[in-house]
Design a protein around this motif. Structure first.
Motif, PDB file in Angstrom:
ATOM      1  N   SER A 101       0.921  -1.030   0.009  1.00  0.00           N
ATOM      2  CA  SER A 101      -0.082  -0.023  -0.306  1.00  0.00           C
ATOM      3  C   SER A 101       0.863   1.311   0.024  1.00  0.00           C
ATOM      4  O   SER A 101       0.556   2.203  -0.705  1.00  0.00           O
ATOM      5  CB  SER A 101      -0.837  -0.016   1.091  1.00  0.00           C
ATOM      6  OG  SER A 101      -0.244   0.182   2.357  1.00  0.00           O
ATOM      7  N   THR A 131       2.100   1.639  -3.587  1.00  0.00           N
ATOM      8  CA  THR A 131       1.035   2.028  -4.302  1.00  0.00           C
ATOM      9  C   THR A 131       0.707   3.601  -4.144  1.00  0.00           C
ATOM     10  O   THR A 131       0.642   4.557  -4.890  1.00  0.00           O
ATOM     11  CB  THR A 131      -0.323   1.244  -4.135  1.00  0.00           C
ATOM     12  OG1 THR A 131       0.162   0.103  -4.236  1.00  0.00           O
ATOM     13  CG2 THR A 131      -1.194   1.752  -4.951  1.00  0.00           C
ATOM     14  N   TRP A 143      -6.861   6.777   3.069  1.00  0.00           N
ATOM     15  CA  TRP A 143      -6.824   6.122   1.828  1.00  0.00           C
ATOM     16  C   TRP A 143      -6.862   4.598   2.196  1.00  0.00           C
ATOM     17  O   TRP A 143      -7.714   3.727   1.701  1.00  0.00           O
ATOM     18  CB  TRP A 143      -5.435   6.476   0.544  1.00  0.00           C
ATOM     19  CG  TRP A 143      -5.629   5.615  -0.334  1.00  0.00           C
ATOM     20  CD1 TRP A 143      -6.278   5.577  -1.443  1.00  0.00           C
ATOM     21  CD2 TRP A 143      -4.737   4.508  -0.480  1.00  0.00           C
ATOM     22  NE1 TRP A 143      -6.003   4.516  -2.283  1.00  0.00           N
ATOM     23  CE2 TRP A 143      -4.844   3.910  -1.763  1.00  0.00           C
ATOM     24  CE3 TRP A 143      -3.523   4.138   0.317  1.00  0.00           C
ATOM     25  CZ2 TRP A 143      -3.976   3.054  -2.429  1.00  0.00           C
ATOM     26  CZ3 TRP A 143      -2.933   3.078  -0.319  1.00  0.00           C
ATOM     27  CH2 TRP A 143      -2.988   2.543  -1.408  1.00  0.00           C
ATOM     28  N   PHE A 156      -9.791   1.980   1.937  1.00  0.00           N
ATOM     29  CA  PHE A 156      -9.403   0.838   1.184  1.00  0.00           C
ATOM     30  C   PHE A 156      -9.944  -0.545   1.648  1.00  0.00           C
ATOM     31  O   PHE A 156     -10.663  -1.472   0.933  1.00  0.00           O
ATOM     32  CB  PHE A 156      -8.082   0.510   0.503  1.00  0.00           C
ATOM     33  CG  PHE A 156      -7.578  -0.602  -0.339  1.00  0.00           C
ATOM     34  CD1 PHE A 156      -8.011  -0.523  -1.655  1.00  0.00           C
ATOM     35  CD2 PHE A 156      -7.228  -1.528   0.044  1.00  0.00           C
ATOM     36  CE1 PHE A 156      -7.950  -1.532  -2.656  1.00  0.00           C
ATOM     37  CE2 PHE A 156      -7.132  -2.834  -0.718  1.00  0.00           C
ATOM     38  CZ  PHE A 156      -7.344  -2.724  -2.163  1.00  0.00           C
ATOM     39  N   PHE A 202     -12.996   2.292  -2.532  1.00  0.00           N
ATOM     40  CA  PHE A 202     -11.768   2.590  -3.114  1.00  0.00           C
ATOM     41  C   PHE A 202     -11.622   3.986  -3.827  1.00  0.00           C
ATOM     42  O   PHE A 202     -10.729   4.171  -4.715  1.00  0.00           O
ATOM     43  CB  PHE A 202     -11.735   1.575  -4.408  1.00  0.00           C
ATOM     44  CG  PHE A 202     -11.680   0.242  -3.820  1.00  0.00           C
ATOM     45  CD1 PHE A 202     -11.086   0.007  -2.455  1.00  0.00           C
ATOM     46  CD2 PHE A 202     -12.294  -0.554  -4.707  1.00  0.00           C
ATOM     47  CE1 PHE A 202     -11.259  -1.231  -1.979  1.00  0.00           C
ATOM     48  CE2 PHE A 202     -12.289  -2.210  -4.242  1.00  0.00           C
ATOM     49  CZ  PHE A 202     -11.671  -2.543  -3.018  1.00  0.00           C
ATOM     50  N   SER A 211     -13.790   7.619  -9.142  1.00  0.00           N
ATOM     51  CA  SER A 211     -13.412   7.532 -10.558  1.00  0.00           C
ATOM     52  C   SER A 211     -13.280   8.902 -11.055  1.00  0.00           C
ATOM     53  O   SER A 211     -14.208   9.532 -10.966  1.00  0.00           O
ATOM     54  CB  SER A 211     -14.398   6.741 -11.487  1.00  0.00           C
ATOM     55  OG  SER A 211     -13.864   6.857 -12.821  1.00  0.00           O
ATOM     56  N   VAL A 258     -15.365   4.003  -6.987  1.00  0.00           N
ATOM     57  CA  VAL A 258     -14.452   2.954  -8.080  1.00  0.00           C
ATOM     58  C   VAL A 258     -14.883   1.523  -7.756  1.00  0.00           C
ATOM     59  O   VAL A 258     -14.879   0.855  -8.461  1.00  0.00           O
ATOM     60  CB  VAL A 258     -13.055   3.203  -7.456  1.00  0.00           C
ATOM     61  CG1 VAL A 258     -12.287   2.125  -8.309  1.00  0.00           C
ATOM     62  CG2 VAL A 258     -12.544   4.675  -8.059  1.00  0.00           C
ATOM     63  N   SER A 259     -15.294   1.413  -6.189  1.00  0.00           N
ATOM     64  CA  SER A 259     -15.694   0.022  -5.994  1.00  0.00           C
ATOM     65  C   SER A 259     -17.174  -0.524  -6.722  1.00  0.00           C
ATOM     66  O   SER A 259     -17.308  -1.641  -7.291  1.00  0.00           O
ATOM     67  CB  SER A 259     -16.327   0.057  -4.454  1.00  0.00           C
ATOM     68  OG  SER A 259     -17.070   0.875  -4.256  1.00  0.00           O
ATOM     69  N   PRO A 278      -7.426   6.411  -9.625  1.00  0.00           N
ATOM     70  CA  PRO A 278      -8.030   5.674  -8.675  1.00  0.00           C
ATOM     71  C   PRO A 278      -8.344   4.321  -8.895  1.00  0.00           C
ATOM     72  O   PRO A 278      -8.164   3.237  -8.200  1.00  0.00           O
ATOM     73  CB  PRO A 278      -9.242   6.422  -8.050  1.00  0.00           C
ATOM     74  CG  PRO A 278      -8.976   7.903  -8.521  1.00  0.00           C
ATOM     75  CD  PRO A 278      -8.021   7.693  -9.619  1.00  0.00           C
ATOM     76  N   SER A 338      -6.555   0.819  -7.382  1.00  0.00           N
ATOM     77  CA  SER A 338      -7.247  -0.041  -6.850  1.00  0.00           C
ATOM     78  C   SER A 338      -7.244  -1.495  -7.415  1.00  0.00           C
ATOM     79  O   SER A 338      -7.268  -2.386  -6.716  1.00  0.00           O
ATOM     80  CB  SER A 338      -9.018   0.265  -6.939  1.00  0.00           C
ATOM     81  OG  SER A 338      -9.161   1.634  -6.227  1.00  0.00           O
ATOM     82  N   THR A 339      -6.968  -1.533  -8.733  1.00  0.00           N
ATOM     83  CA  THR A 339      -6.945  -2.802  -9.420  1.00  0.00           C
ATOM     84  C   THR A 339      -5.470  -3.402  -9.026  1.00  0.00           C
ATOM     85  O   THR A 339      -5.387  -4.378  -8.680  1.00  0.00           O
ATOM     86  CB  THR A 339      -6.961  -2.571 -10.920  1.00  0.00           C
ATOM     87  OG1 THR A 339      -8.208  -1.919 -11.459  1.00  0.00           O
ATOM     88  CG2 THR A 339      -6.923  -3.956 -11.682  1.00  0.00           C
ATOM     89  N   CYS A 367      -5.888  -4.730  -5.329  1.00  0.00           N
ATOM     90  CA  CYS A 367      -6.617  -5.991  -5.291  1.00  0.00           C
ATOM     91  C   CYS A 367      -5.947  -7.284  -6.076  1.00  0.00           C
ATOM     92  O   CYS A 367      -6.043  -8.163  -5.421  1.00  0.00           O
ATOM     93  CB  CYS A 367      -7.994  -5.908  -6.288  1.00  0.00           C
ATOM     94  SG  CYS A 367      -9.164  -4.746  -5.411  1.00  0.00           S
TER      95      CYS A 367
END
Length: 474
Positions: free
Chosen positions: A20, A23, A217, A221, A226, A229, A236-237, A437, A441-442, A445
């Protein structure tokens, strides 16, 4: 085993924190202004002060909504030339300029005064009553002021100030603006003449507490939030979930088909090594493995999807299946539409997994315990299915650990060619639109699923091979 699983789950925590952090750092260094992207407009330009202030208020509201008005991290380590409140400056380009000025001259107080004078002068320009004869000059001076926000070199700043002065020279209409302009010049002179670069060598640590961007953040998450967008400003989720449903349905079916076909093929080619049947199957699998997915996907669309040849399958981008249609019809129609994408996703992994299975089985069939089993008079089917199969599954399980996150990430090529709104298409669209974002997030995940996939693989190792134990032996 339970103790081992608990240990691995505990190791997940620092691993996830490190991922994290990486990222988050990348997201902070990503180019572009997320607030500007979401508002889809540029600050500045023509207009009155009221319009500019309203625009800045909208910018500040969106910035606060995204949590970008908070400190970046729990603490910062810097030197005495900087300040602990720099994060309050909304524009990142302005922050970078101020940070550089403070470093070059070592006096933050004078730099802050200079910045305030530039902003005050900018507002004066917006409040100035323009006439046709002064409009062009005001526009030019606004452009010079915008350059001041981005310039930290002394010679360039002085050049910009000289240009502004030359624009005002000899025109009485601009007398009202001279006060603001002289303030900029004086405050910059104060910066230059009061420089104290020894402050660079005085360390300074600022503690901001838990109310910071990273903390917000990360904890959002792990709670499934997330962010928003940039493209359509939806959560985003929600976007990920819609794409995930399309990807999972086809990816899991593809993985299931690949394993169901590849394992028997691998066993058969290993058991019948050297025969004509084995050579035909091995050659076919090698050819399949060599065929690039993008090429096969494009050819299938060209030949079978109502292009210049046959119309056996619907073209990519066909209208969605009606939601009120009978369930059986929906399933049949979905299977019909996904036949070609499924083929493209499956043939490559089928060839690869079967080759791995064949190699593992050939290696196991040459082991001493297999010869012992045959010497005892066991039937060949029992030797293969009972003794050799379990031990040869180790490489297949290792592959599963990689296939697990790949099933979520989706196939970018196949989803793009067949216009399937899955994770792969979502990711590539997000990259093209700098929709960070969604990208990050991808990424997170996928990292989490990779860890889960490795854990599942370790558990399967112990299940198929009793010699593999994760408990310490005294």
């Amino acid at each position: 085993m339970l103790k081992y699983i608990l240990k691995r789950l505990l190791i997940f925590i620092p691993t996830l924190i490190v991922i994290s952090l990486l990222t988050f750092v990348i997201s902070q260094k990503a180019p572009g202004d997320p607030v500007e992207n979401m508002l889809n407009r540029n600050q500045g330009g023509e207009g009155q002060a009221a319009a500019k202030i309203a625009g800045e208020k909208a910018y500040m509201r969106k910035r606060s909504e995204l949590g970008l008005d908070l400190p970046v991290f729990y603490f910062s380590i810097s030197n005495a030339t900087s300040t602990d409140t720099l994060y309050r400056i909304p524009k990142s380009s302005h922050r970078e300029t101020l940070e550089r000025l403070a470093w070059d001259y070592g006096n933050w107080d004078h730099v802050a005064t200079y910045y305030r004078s530039v902003r005050s002068f900018e507002l004066d320009l917006y409040n100035f009553n323009k006439t046709p004869s002064t409009a062009e000059t005001i526009t030019k001076v606004k452009e010079y002021v915008n350059l001041l926000y981005l310039t930290y070199e002394e010679s360039k700043i002085k050049s910009i100030l000289n240009n502004i002065e030359s624009e005002f020279r000899g025109t009485k209409s601009f007398l009202d603006l001279n006060g603001g302009f002289n303030s900029i010049r004086n405050t910059f002179e104060n910066i230059v003449h009061s420089q104290n670069i020894s402050n660079r060598y005085i360390p300074n640590v600022h503690w901001y507490g838990f109310n910071n961007q990273y903390h917000r953040w990360f904890f959002h998450f792990i709670q499934g939030d997330f962010g928003i967008s940039y493209q359509d400003q939806r959560p985003v989720s929600s976007a990920l979930w819609d794409a995930l449903k399309n990807t999972l349905s086809i990816s899991l079916l593809s993985i299931l088909l690949a394993y169901l076909l590849a394992i028997p093929l691998g066993i058969s080619t290993a058991v019948h090594k050297g025969t004509r049947k084995e050579k035909i199957i091995t050659t076919t699998l090698f050819i399949l493995y060599s065929l690039p997915v993008f090429w096969i996907a494009t050819l299938t669309v060209f030949f079978f999807c109502c292009g210049d040849y046959w119309c056996w399958f619907p073209a990519p981008g066909t209208a969605p299946i009606p939601e009120d249609a009978p369930l059986l019809y929906q399933f049949g129609e979905w299977l019909y539409r996904m036949a070609l994408p499924l083929l493209c996703l499956t043939y490559g992994s089928l060839a690869f997994i079967s080759r791995q299975m064949r190699g593992g089985m050939i290696n196991i069939l040459g082991q001493d315990f297999i010869r012992t089993a045959r010497a005892k008079g066991l039937e060949e089917s029992k030797v293969v299915n009972k003794h050799a199969l379990r031990n040869s599954l180790i490489p297949i399980i290792t592959l599963f650990a990689n296939v697990f996150p790949a099933a979520i990430a989706g196939s970018i090529v196949v989803e793009h060619v067949f216009n399937i709104p899955g994770m792969g298409k979502l990711t590539i669209d997000a990259i093209n639109a700098r929709n960070y974002p969604v990208i990050f997030s991808t990424m997170m995940c996928t990292a989490v699923l990779t860890m889960i996939g490795n854990l599942v693989a370790d558990i399967l190792y112990a299940m198929v091979d009793p010699r593999i134990s994760f408990t310490s032996k005294s």
